[in-house]
Design an enzyme around this catalytic site. Structure first.
Site, short mmCIF file in Angstrom:
data_model
loop_
_atom_site.label_atom_id
_atom_site.label_comp_id
_atom_site.label_asym_id
_atom_site.label_seq_id
_atom_site.Cartn_x
_atom_site.Cartn_y
_atom_site.Cartn_z
CE1 TYR A 166 0.79 0.77 4.49
CE2 TYR A 166 0.23 -1.56 4.43
CZ TYR A 166 0.80 -0.48 5.09
OH TYR A 166 1.36 -0.64 6.33
CG HIS A 185 -5.12 -1.37 5.01
ND1 HIS A 185 -5.67 -1.13 6.26
CD2 HIS A 185 -3.79 -1.50 5.20
CE1 HIS A 185 -4.71 -1.11 7.16
NE2 HIS A 185 -3.55 -1.33 6.54
CD GLU A 188 -3.27 -6.83 13.00
OE1 GLU A 188 -2.10 -6.94 13.40
OE2 GLU A 188 -3.57 -6.18 11.98
CG HIS A 246 -3.79 -10.31 11.16
ND1 HIS A 246 -2.54 -10.78 11.50
CD2 HIS A 246 -3.59 -9.15 10.48
CE1 HIS A 246 -1.62 -9.94 11.05
NE2 HIS A 246 -2.23 -8.95 10.42
CG ASP A 262 1.88 -8.85 9.44
OD1 ASP A 262 2.00 -7.91 8.63
OD2 ASP A 262 1.07 -8.83 10.38
#
Length: 444
Positions: free
Chosen positions: A127, A210, A238, A272, A323
């Site tokens: 992003y 996102h 998350e 997640h 991640d």
């Protein structure tokens, strides 16, 4: 001496593996014939021939969720304790300092670290699109091109998950630091992504939402429509705060919101998936949506332990990612799937080793279904693990997922080419020195 190229063509080769992890389990004395970038035959109980690979040879691991630039935060966010949200502020500080050239140099070293650890493919949740303040580069996809070039030089398969990121929260505009993430609206995002067509075989392009806090509900269907069979990833639940805000704004959980917008499905990966209701778990399973757990990051950020066993039992296939790269080690991520579940459930044996291996090697989650297994017709991506180190000595081959670390990876083959031999990256000298230099400059 001229260094080999990560783009040089692969030929025919014969490998003999002391042990190999095949679809039915570990076999001995396995001969693998490779032609180009594909496996053409696999036979067990054969005499030595060709290149000898002592130890355990397994399919390459798939890193289902990566933010390459987060590697610069490793070991630098613990002094003041803090929360996920204070960690995020440090992350924004680093994001502001990157441009296409510096991002290429950093990502190249990060991807080299991944291959050295046993990853042969990575899904980059990307992003960081524009210049600070949201100014477009002359090439609107310059940052994407930097990642593609970095992965090519490091010898890893890349799925560029171009991420739609439009708001700073529910009903909140992007702040000054977040402006470089955004494209205005989902249609403008789709137009920019559509224009990016990398002309190389090591990369595939997918999409990402996102999060439900960063993409308004009316924009979600646009992203889902553009993805249309490509990998589509999304950060999901998350943090408990995200769930509470979504319920306050929309009267439904993030999972339900995504389902109503057409985001869930067999090509979608929920990243997640930590704080879910029973109904959320059921929706993910029924829709065939995968769940990507990132145990080392979820520990590092204090996110919590996701319902991995429940998700799997409901029909959501599991995959794994590193991640934020607090650790880059596919063995640690794989065994954490079992060990964290033991902590949460107070029982052992929550996952069989073949389930852990399937999660660790699920390249289908990032759009490479031909990779992730040692079988005729599969991609020639192999990782050989030393079974004689101080960590693995005396361990049964099947126990390597619980005993080995990334330091035990000796050789890595990607698309039929040796990228790592005898623990040394063949195309990038001393990636640790590159990481130290690049990260040090970012923190100056």
């Amino acid at each position: 001496m001229t260094q080999p190229s990560s783009q040089s063509p692969a030929g025919h080769s014969t490998l003999w593996c002391e042990y190999a992890w095949l679809p039915d389990g570990v076999a001995e004395s396995v001969r693998i014939e490779i032609d180009g970038d594909r496996i053409v035959s696999v036979e067990a109980d054969l005499p030595r021939a060709g290149t000898i690979l002592n130890g355990l040879t397994m399919p390459g691991a798939a890193n289902g969720h990566s933010h390459a630039f987060h590697r610069a935060l490793r070991g630098r966010t613990h002094g003041d304790q803090g929360t996920f949200w204070t960690w995020r502020e440090r992350m924004y500080d680093i994001a502001e300092r990157l441009d296409p050239d510096s991002y290429y140099r950093l990502a190249r070293a990060v991807y080299a670290e991944m291959v050295l650890a046993g990853y042969t493919g990575v899904g980059e949740f990307h992003y960081l699109h524009h210049a600070p303040g949201g100014t477009r580069y002359d090439d609107p996809n310059a940052m994407s091109a930097a990642l593609v070039r970095a992965a090519a030089d490091a010898g890893i398969r890349l799925t560029l998950l171009d991420t739609c990121y439009l708001t700073g929260g529910f009903g909140t505009e992007l702040d000054e630091r977040q402006l470089r993430f955004g494209d205005g609206d989902a249609h403008a995002w789709a137009e920019r992504v559509e224009a990016f067509v990398p002309e190389t075989g090591h990369v595939r392009v997918g999409a990402a939402v996102h999060s439900v806090r960063a993409v308004p509900a009316d924009q979600l269907p646009v992203v889902a429509e553009w993805a249309d069979g490509r990998p589509l990833h999304v950060h999901l639940s998350e943090q408990r705060a995200e769930n509470a805000q979504c319920l306050a704004q929309h009267g439904r959980t993030p999972t339900t919101l995504l389902a109503e917008a057409g985001v869930l499905g067999e090509h979608t990966v929920a990243v997640h998936a930590t704080h879910l209701t029973g109904d959320d778990i059921g929706q993910l399973g029924r829709s065939g949506t995968r769940s990507c757990l990132c145990p080392t990051t979820e520990r590092d950020l204090g996110d919590g332990i996701g319902p991995a066993r429940g998700l799997s039992d409901a029909g959501s296939r599991l995959c794994l990612g590193s991640d934020s790269h607090a650790v880059i080690d596919p063995f640690e991520e794989a065994r954490a799937l079992e060990l964290d579940e033991r902590l949460a459930d107070e029982r052992r044996g929550r996952f069989a080793v073949n389930e852990l291996m399937a999660a660790a090697t699920d390249h289908g989650a990032i759009g490479w279904p031909e990779a992730g297994r040692i079988a005729k017709g599969a991609a020639a991506d192999l990782v050989t693990v030393d079974l004689g180190s101080v960590r693995t000595a005396g361990t049964a081959p099947e126990g390597a997922l619980f005993a080995a670390t990334s330091s035990d990876v000796r050789d890595v083959l990607v698309a039929g080419r040796w990228v790592v031999r005898d623990r040394a990256h063949q195309f990038i000298r001393h990636p640790e020195s590159v990481l130290a230099r690049e990260i040090g400059e970012l923190w100056q």
